[in-house]
Design an enzyme around this catalytic site. Structure first.
Site, PDB file in Angstrom:
ATOM      1  N   PHE A 106      -5.121   4.534   0.408  1.00  0.00           N
ATOM      2  CA  PHE A 106      -6.163   3.611  -0.068  1.00  0.00           C
ATOM      3  C   PHE A 106      -5.767   2.889  -1.352  1.00  0.00           C
ATOM      4  O   PHE A 106      -6.551   2.787  -2.281  1.00  0.00           O
ATOM      5  CB  PHE A 106      -7.504   4.336  -0.265  1.00  0.00           C
ATOM      6  N   HIS A 107      -4.534   2.356  -1.397  1.00  0.00           N
ATOM      7  CA  HIS A 107      -4.036   1.677  -2.586  1.00  0.00           C
ATOM      8  C   HIS A 107      -3.609   0.234  -2.296  1.00  0.00           C
ATOM      9  O   HIS A 107      -2.528  -0.187  -2.713  1.00  0.00           O
ATOM     10  CB  HIS A 107      -2.837   2.425  -3.178  1.00  0.00           C
ATOM     11  N   PRO A 108      -4.397  -0.589  -1.615  1.00  0.00           N
ATOM     12  CA  PRO A 108      -3.942  -1.946  -1.328  1.00  0.00           C
ATOM     13  C   PRO A 108      -3.906  -2.816  -2.585  1.00  0.00           C
ATOM     14  O   PRO A 108      -4.830  -2.806  -3.390  1.00  0.00           O
ATOM     15  CB  PRO A 108      -4.994  -2.462  -0.340  1.00  0.00           C
ATOM     16  N   ASP A 116       0.853  -1.180   0.000  1.00  0.00           N
ATOM     17  CA  ASP A 116       0.000   0.000   0.000  1.00  0.00           C
ATOM     18  C   ASP A 116       0.892   1.233   0.000  1.00  0.00           C
ATOM     19  O   ASP A 116       2.077   1.166   0.351  1.00  0.00           O
ATOM     20  CB  ASP A 116      -0.909  -0.009   1.238  1.00  0.00           C
ATOM     21  N   HIS A 117       0.323   2.346  -0.423  1.00  0.00           N
ATOM     22  CA  HIS A 117       1.035   3.619  -0.376  1.00  0.00           C
ATOM     23  C   HIS A 117       0.631   4.366   0.891  1.00  0.00           C
ATOM     24  O   HIS A 117      -0.544   4.661   1.094  1.00  0.00           O
ATOM     25  CB  HIS A 117       0.695   4.459  -1.605  1.00  0.00           C
TER      26      HIS A 117
END
Length: 541
Positions: free
Chosen positions: A475-477, A300-301
């Site tokens: 919110f980048h999983p 994630d980021h």
């Protein structure tokens, strides 16, 4: 258990990838498709007004409302972990930023999977096929596709000044982040149409929803895949789910396509007996296929949100500080579909390196003309901007694991943010770089004053600790059902996204990414679904 019918293909999840697959597969009139979605229709007004993400995230009407486990790297904090639960999935609640990543991202996928079909020059035509770019088609962009890309409909002096300041410290200006080299700074392009959110439900699903070979069932929660033994081995026979107060089974004669996302897809696999045997046995789930990688490799980021007070510039903090200002903002949107209500969460972006040794940009900025303590809280009472910066290539890996055999129980999400020496080093360097940008002459007239984390943090160790306090997921999983070569024991699917050891089952969403893209992953997920549709249709020939 009632029969929901027999279909050629069953798609689980009407999110970013599921909508694309439903569109493409039903182009063949003799093929039947069932699309199952746990959420409702995307008829909530705040989905479509761009600033409405504020009312969709952490709202059970549109969001699964997950939370991470308490994280040592975040100094013991737990974070909200939004995932869309509605037609369009996370494309209905995300930041609307159109971003592909870097050419090297996809060349790396090709290397890790042994499949040249994932190289940048191979996937670029897929990006172009779906795209409808406001500036028309060219060597890098498409027109006439379903996925609308537009310029933002507002501009901020403070963001222009930040862009000038970035140029003064060596980050060049760019007018396009999506040509395979995203280095530079500029305003993000967004997935909107005339100031209204453009989600994948509008783009890919609603235009084909009346096709006679497509059934869409919303409000249906998948309990498990039905895995059966055949003479050739294990096979997915269909899907067991609930909906309308009843228990259902739908049979798939060709394939089941799992498109539930980086959280939902590994959870459903584990509930179905596909995953790490010790985990499944712990929860009393019979092991159908022992796949240790299911739910692992979570990436994630993590954005580090630095806040700077300023003077003499318009910011949303001031504009929305009273009812008159809010009314003016509302009128501007109602009349022109512009102004702050048309805003993506972040307007200005920048890509650069945390140190010169990085082969490509490894940092991404999301710069906003506003500030607040954390998501869901009011804007600060003083004028300020936020410069969020994230490490595009984190080395930390987390995992998604079921908490019980109950299909309605949320899984445990362990992100392990900032758990490696490298990630903490990059975080400290990113905060120091942001300070250098803000100290550049272009911002001097606004007298920026660091509010978060504060100038008391100076050393690399202190800055890494501060990063744990001011950071949140962007919110980048991705990555929890990763693609890989046959000799990669941690791979869940092959390069064609077929689940190992189970016939008739693919995973098609961001979970198959072996490594995270260098930017926002929504549009790369559309590309993944486009390629999957070609592979699925090709397998039928």
């Amino acid at each position: 258990m009632e029969s929901a019918g027999k279909y050629d293909y069953i798609i689980i999840g009407a999110g970013t990838a599921g909508c694309v697959l439903a569109n493409r597969l039903t182009q063949d009139a003799d093929i039947s498709v069932l699309l199952i979605e746990a959420g409702a229709k995307d008829d909530y007004v705040w989905i479509h007004i761009p600033v409405g993400y504020l009312y969709c995230i952490d709202n059970p009407r549109t969001d699964w409302c997950y939370r991470t486990e308490a994280d040592a790297g975040l100094n013991g904090r737990s974070l909200i972990y939004p995932r869309g639960k509605v037609l369009g999935g996370s494309s209905s609640i995300n930041g609307m930023i159109y971003m592909r990543g870097q050419a090297q991202d996809y060349d790396k996928w090709a290397e890790l999977t042994g499949d040249a079909g994932w190289r940048w020059d191979a996937v670029l035509p897929l990006f172009k096929k779906t795209e409808d770019h406001y500036n028309g088609g060219n060597d890098f962009h498409g027109e006439g596709g379903e996925w609308r890309v537009e310029k933002q409909r507002l501009q901020w002096d403070i963001l222009d000044a930040f862009r000038d300041a970035a140029a003064q410290v060596g980050i060049p200006k760019t007018d396009d982040f999506n040509r395979g080299d995203n280095e530079g700074s500029g305003y993000f392009e967004v997935n909107q149409k005339r100031g209204i959110r453009w989600n994948t439900a509008k783009a890919f699903l609603k235009t084909v929803a009346r096709r006679g070979n497509l059934d869409i069932m919303t409000g249906c929660h998948v309990k498990r895949l039905r895995i059966e033994s055949t003479t050739q081995g294990k096979a997915c026979a269909g899907v067991e789910f609930t909906g309308g107060g009843r228990e259902w089974f739908a049979e798939a004669s060709r394939e089941t396509l799992l498109t539930a996302g980086a959280v939902g897809s590994p959870q459903i696999l584990q509930l179905s007996g596909i995953g790490p045997a010790p985990l499944l046995q712990q929860h009393g789930i019979p092991v159908a296929v022992d796949l240790p990688g299911v739910g692992e490799n979570l990436q994630d980021h993590l954005q580090l949100r630095m806040v700077f007070k300023i003077k003499g510039a318009k910011t949303l903090n001031v504009m929305a500080s009273n009812w008159f200002g809010k009314m003016k903002i509302g009128m501007e949107y109602a009349v022109n579909r512009s102004g702050p209500m048309s805003m993506a969460p972040s307007q200005l972006g920048a890509f650069t390196r945390s140190d010169p040794a990085q082969p490509t940009p490894n940092l991404q900025y999301h710069v906003q003309p506003l500030s607040l303590e954390k998501f869901g809280e009011p804007l600060h009472a003083f004028p300020a901007f936020t410069a969020s910066v994230c490490n595009l290539r984190p080395t930390a890996r987390g995992h998604i694991r079921i908490a019980s055999a109950d299909a309605f129980a949320a899984p445990k999400i362990t992100a392990n943010y900032l758990s490696t020496t490298e990630d903490r080093k990059v975080a400290a360097a990113a905060l120091a770089l942001t300070r250098n940008i803000v100290a550049a002459p272009a911002l001097k007239k606004y007298a920026p004053e660091e509010f978060k984390p504060g100038l008391q943090y100076r050393t690399e160790e202190e800055l890494a600790h501060a990063a744990g306090d001011i950071s949140t997921t962007i919110f980048h999983p991705v990555g929890t059902c990763k693609m890989g070569r046959g000799d990669d024991s941690a791979a869940v699917v092959n390069s064609r996204m077929q689940v190992r050891g189970v016939a008739g089952l693919r995973v098609v969403d961001a979970s198959v990414m072996p490594t995270i893209t260098s930017g926002n992953p929504n549009s790369p997920t559309i590309m993944i679904a486009e390629r999957a549709a070609q592979l699925v249709r090709g397998a039928r020939d």
